[in-house]
Write a protein that holds these residues in place. Structure first.
Motif, PDB file in Angstrom:
ATOM      1  N   GLY A 142     -12.567   9.441 -14.894  1.00  0.00           N
ATOM      2  CA  GLY A 142     -11.555  10.258 -14.228  1.00  0.00           C
ATOM      3  C   GLY A 142     -10.323   9.506 -13.764  1.00  0.00           C
ATOM      4  O   GLY A 142      -9.193   9.911 -14.043  1.00  0.00           O
ATOM      5  N   ALA A 143     -10.498   8.410 -13.042  1.00  0.00           N
ATOM      6  CA  ALA A 143      -9.347   7.671 -12.501  1.00  0.00           C
ATOM      7  C   ALA A 143      -8.487   7.080 -13.618  1.00  0.00           C
ATOM      8  O   ALA A 143      -7.256   7.156 -13.569  1.00  0.00           O
ATOM      9  CB  ALA A 143      -9.828   6.574 -11.553  1.00  0.00           C
ATOM     10  N   ASP A 144      -9.147   6.475 -14.621  1.00  0.00           N
ATOM     11  CA  ASP A 144      -8.384   5.920 -15.742  1.00  0.00           C
ATOM     12  C   ASP A 144      -7.649   7.022 -16.497  1.00  0.00           C
ATOM     13  O   ASP A 144      -6.482   6.871 -16.869  1.00  0.00           O
ATOM     14  CB  ASP A 144      -9.307   5.169 -16.708  1.00  0.00           C
ATOM     15  CG  ASP A 144      -9.848   3.878 -16.122  1.00  0.00           C
ATOM     16  OD1 ASP A 144      -9.205   3.317 -15.205  1.00  0.00           O
ATOM     17  OD2 ASP A 144     -10.919   3.438 -16.584  1.00  0.00           O
ATOM     18  N   ALA A 145      -8.321   8.127 -16.712  1.00  0.00           N
ATOM     19  CA  ALA A 145      -7.711   9.240 -17.436  1.00  0.00           C
ATOM     20  C   ALA A 145      -6.523   9.811 -16.662  1.00  0.00           C
ATOM     21  O   ALA A 145      -5.511  10.185 -17.261  1.00  0.00           O
ATOM     22  CB  ALA A 145      -8.745  10.325 -17.707  1.00  0.00           C
ATOM     23  N   LEU A 146      -6.626   9.853 -15.358  1.00  0.00           N
ATOM     24  CA  LEU A 146      -5.519  10.344 -14.531  1.00  0.00           C
ATOM     25  C   LEU A 146      -4.276   9.487 -14.754  1.00  0.00           C
ATOM     26  O   LEU A 146      -3.183  10.014 -14.983  1.00  0.00           O
ATOM     27  CB  LEU A 146      -5.915  10.339 -13.056  1.00  0.00           C
ATOM     28  CG  LEU A 146      -4.816  10.734 -12.066  1.00  0.00           C
ATOM     29  CD1 LEU A 146      -4.408  12.183 -12.269  1.00  0.00           C
ATOM     30  CD2 LEU A 146      -5.269  10.488 -10.637  1.00  0.00           C
ATOM     31  N   ARG A 147      -4.431   8.167 -14.714  1.00  0.00           N
ATOM     32  CA  ARG A 147      -3.293   7.273 -14.929  1.00  0.00           C
ATOM     33  C   ARG A 147      -2.707   7.450 -16.332  1.00  0.00           C
ATOM     34  O   ARG A 147      -1.494   7.482 -16.515  1.00  0.00           O
ATOM     35  CB  ARG A 147      -3.710   5.818 -14.708  1.00  0.00           C
ATOM     36  CG  ARG A 147      -3.880   5.464 -13.244  1.00  0.00           C
ATOM     37  CD  ARG A 147      -4.101   3.977 -13.041  1.00  0.00           C
ATOM     38  NE  ARG A 147      -5.404   3.529 -13.503  1.00  0.00           N
ATOM     39  CZ  ARG A 147      -6.519   3.624 -12.788  1.00  0.00           C
ATOM     40  NH1 ARG A 147      -6.495   4.167 -11.597  1.00  0.00           N
ATOM     41  NH2 ARG A 147      -7.662   3.189 -13.273  1.00  0.00           N
ATOM     42  N   VAL A 148      -3.580   7.592 -17.317  1.00  0.00           N
ATOM     43  CA  VAL A 148      -3.123   7.752 -18.699  1.00  0.00           C
ATOM     44  C   VAL A 148      -2.330   9.049 -18.866  1.00  0.00           C
ATOM     45  O   VAL A 148      -1.257   9.057 -19.477  1.00  0.00           O
ATOM     46  CB  VAL A 148      -4.312   7.702 -19.687  1.00  0.00           C
ATOM     47  CG1 VAL A 148      -3.886   8.095 -21.083  1.00  0.00           C
ATOM     48  CG2 VAL A 148      -4.936   6.307 -19.688  1.00  0.00           C
ATOM     49  N   VAL A 149      -2.836  10.138 -18.337  1.00  0.00           N
ATOM     50  CA  VAL A 149      -2.143  11.425 -18.466  1.00  0.00           C
ATOM     51  C   VAL A 149      -0.812  11.385 -17.716  1.00  0.00           C
ATOM     52  O   VAL A 149       0.206  11.866 -18.226  1.00  0.00           O
ATOM     53  CB  VAL A 149      -3.040  12.587 -17.988  1.00  0.00           C
ATOM     54  CG1 VAL A 149      -2.252  13.888 -17.911  1.00  0.00           C
ATOM     55  CG2 VAL A 149      -4.233  12.742 -18.929  1.00  0.00           C
ATOM     56  N   GLU A 150      -0.799  10.790 -16.535  1.00  0.00           N
ATOM     57  CA  GLU A 150       0.471  10.671 -15.800  1.00  0.00           C
ATOM     58  C   GLU A 150       1.488   9.858 -16.600  1.00  0.00           C
ATOM     59  O   GLU A 150       2.657  10.244 -16.693  1.00  0.00           O
ATOM     60  CB  GLU A 150       0.244  10.038 -14.428  1.00  0.00           C
ATOM     61  CG  GLU A 150      -0.428  10.967 -13.450  1.00  0.00           C
ATOM     62  CD  GLU A 150      -0.741  10.303 -12.120  1.00  0.00           C
ATOM     63  OE1 GLU A 150      -0.817  11.041 -11.126  1.00  0.00           O
ATOM     64  OE2 GLU A 150      -0.918   9.062 -12.078  1.00  0.00           O
ATOM     65  N   ASP A 151       1.055   8.761 -17.191  1.00  0.00           N
ATOM     66  CA  ASP A 151       1.948   7.949 -18.020  1.00  0.00           C
ATOM     67  C   ASP A 151       2.421   8.719 -19.256  1.00  0.00           C
ATOM     68  O   ASP A 151       3.581   8.590 -19.652  1.00  0.00           O
ATOM     69  CB  ASP A 151       1.262   6.647 -18.454  1.00  0.00           C
ATOM     70  CG  ASP A 151       1.103   5.649 -17.319  1.00  0.00           C
ATOM     71  OD1 ASP A 151       1.749   5.833 -16.266  1.00  0.00           O
ATOM     72  OD2 ASP A 151       0.317   4.699 -17.488  1.00  0.00           O
ATOM     73  N   ALA A 152       1.531   9.496 -19.832  1.00  0.00           N
ATOM     74  CA  ALA A 152       1.903  10.271 -21.027  1.00  0.00           C
ATOM     75  C   ALA A 152       3.018  11.259 -20.703  1.00  0.00           C
ATOM     76  O   ALA A 152       3.879  11.521 -21.542  1.00  0.00           O
ATOM     77  CB  ALA A 152       0.697  11.004 -21.595  1.00  0.00           C
ATOM     78  N   LEU A 153       3.024  11.803 -19.515  1.00  0.00           N
ATOM     79  CA  LEU A 153       4.065  12.750 -19.119  1.00  0.00           C
ATOM     80  C   LEU A 153       5.441  12.111 -19.008  1.00  0.00           C
ATOM     81  O   LEU A 153       6.459  12.791 -19.096  1.00  0.00           O
ATOM     82  CB  LEU A 153       3.700  13.411 -17.791  1.00  0.00           C
ATOM     83  CG  LEU A 153       2.509  14.365 -17.829  1.00  0.00           C
ATOM     84  CD1 LEU A 153       2.113  14.743 -16.407  1.00  0.00           C
ATOM     85  CD2 LEU A 153       2.824  15.579 -18.652  1.00  0.00           C
ATOM     86  N   ASP A 154       5.463  10.790 -18.830  1.00  0.00           N
ATOM     87  CA  ASP A 154       6.744  10.081 -18.703  1.00  0.00           C
ATOM     88  C   ASP A 154       7.434   9.864 -20.043  1.00  0.00           C
ATOM     89  O   ASP A 154       8.623   9.576 -20.078  1.00  0.00           O
ATOM     90  CB  ASP A 154       6.535   8.726 -18.028  1.00  0.00           C
ATOM     91  CG  ASP A 154       6.256   8.874 -16.542  1.00  0.00           C
ATOM     92  OD1 ASP A 154       6.631   9.917 -15.962  1.00  0.00           O
ATOM     93  OD2 ASP A 154       5.647   7.957 -15.964  1.00  0.00           O
ATOM     94  N   ALA A 155       6.703   9.978 -21.155  1.00  0.00           N
ATOM     95  CA  ALA A 155       7.298   9.700 -22.470  1.00  0.00           C
ATOM     96  C   ALA A 155       6.603  10.491 -23.567  1.00  0.00           C
ATOM     97  O   ALA A 155       5.798   9.939 -24.306  1.00  0.00           O
ATOM     98  CB  ALA A 155       7.232   8.209 -22.757  1.00  0.00           C
TER      99      ALA A 155
END
Length: 158
Positions: A142-155
């Motif tokens: 969950g925590a790793d996936a949260l960071r990945v999805v947030e980063d994906a939204l930036d680009a």
């Protein structure tokens, strides 16, 4: 079909290659060998180069969306995310949902999934509808996936 048309079709069968061509980061001769299109390798490489010149330039947009996490999801006939009658809802389960609300679409989902796989996070389920994107993962991811999805939204590639 002409060799150029066959080459273009072969490139289109590999979205990562098409995206890399748009970004201008492909060795055309190496791409020709990868595609294994019948014909002279130099001619295939030239067709790839010409195709890349016709493609729109690679660009990425940031998306205006808020990401939240909901833990404890379990199987259900309905709920937070349902695909063909297999759903996930909050309760006593061991899954976590990442929900992005706002400016999201299928391109955003594709970008998030590609990044999750690169991070060795294997989603259990995912979908997008209207202004919400949902990705269900194992609780430990969950925590790793949260960071990945947030980063994906930036680009998000467009």
């Amino acid at each position: 079909m002409t060799q150029a048309a066959v080459t273009r079709a072969a490139v289109d069968e590999h979205p990562f290659l098409r995206r890399a061509l748009r970004a201008g980061v492909v060795n055309h001769a190496a791409a020709a060998r990868f595609l294994d299109v019948d014909g002279d390798e130099d001619a295939v490489a030239a067709a790839i180069r010409r195709y890349s010149e016709d493609l729109p330039e690679f660009d990425a947009d940031a998306r205006d969306a808020h990401v939240s996490m909901q833990s404890g999801l379990g199987p259900s006939d309905d709920g937070l995310l349902v695909v063909a009658g297999c759903g996930f809802e909050p309760g006593e389960g061991d899954l976590t949902a990442l929900l992005a609300s706002g400016d999201v679409d299928t391109q955003t989902l594709a970008s998030a999934l590609e990044r999750l796989h690169a991070a060795d996070v294997d989603p259990v389920a995912a979908g997008v509808a209207e202004d919400t994107l949902a990705v269900v993962v194992e609780r430990r991811d969950g925590a790793d996936a949260l960071r990945v999805v947030e980063d994906a939204l930036d680009a998000v590639p467009v």
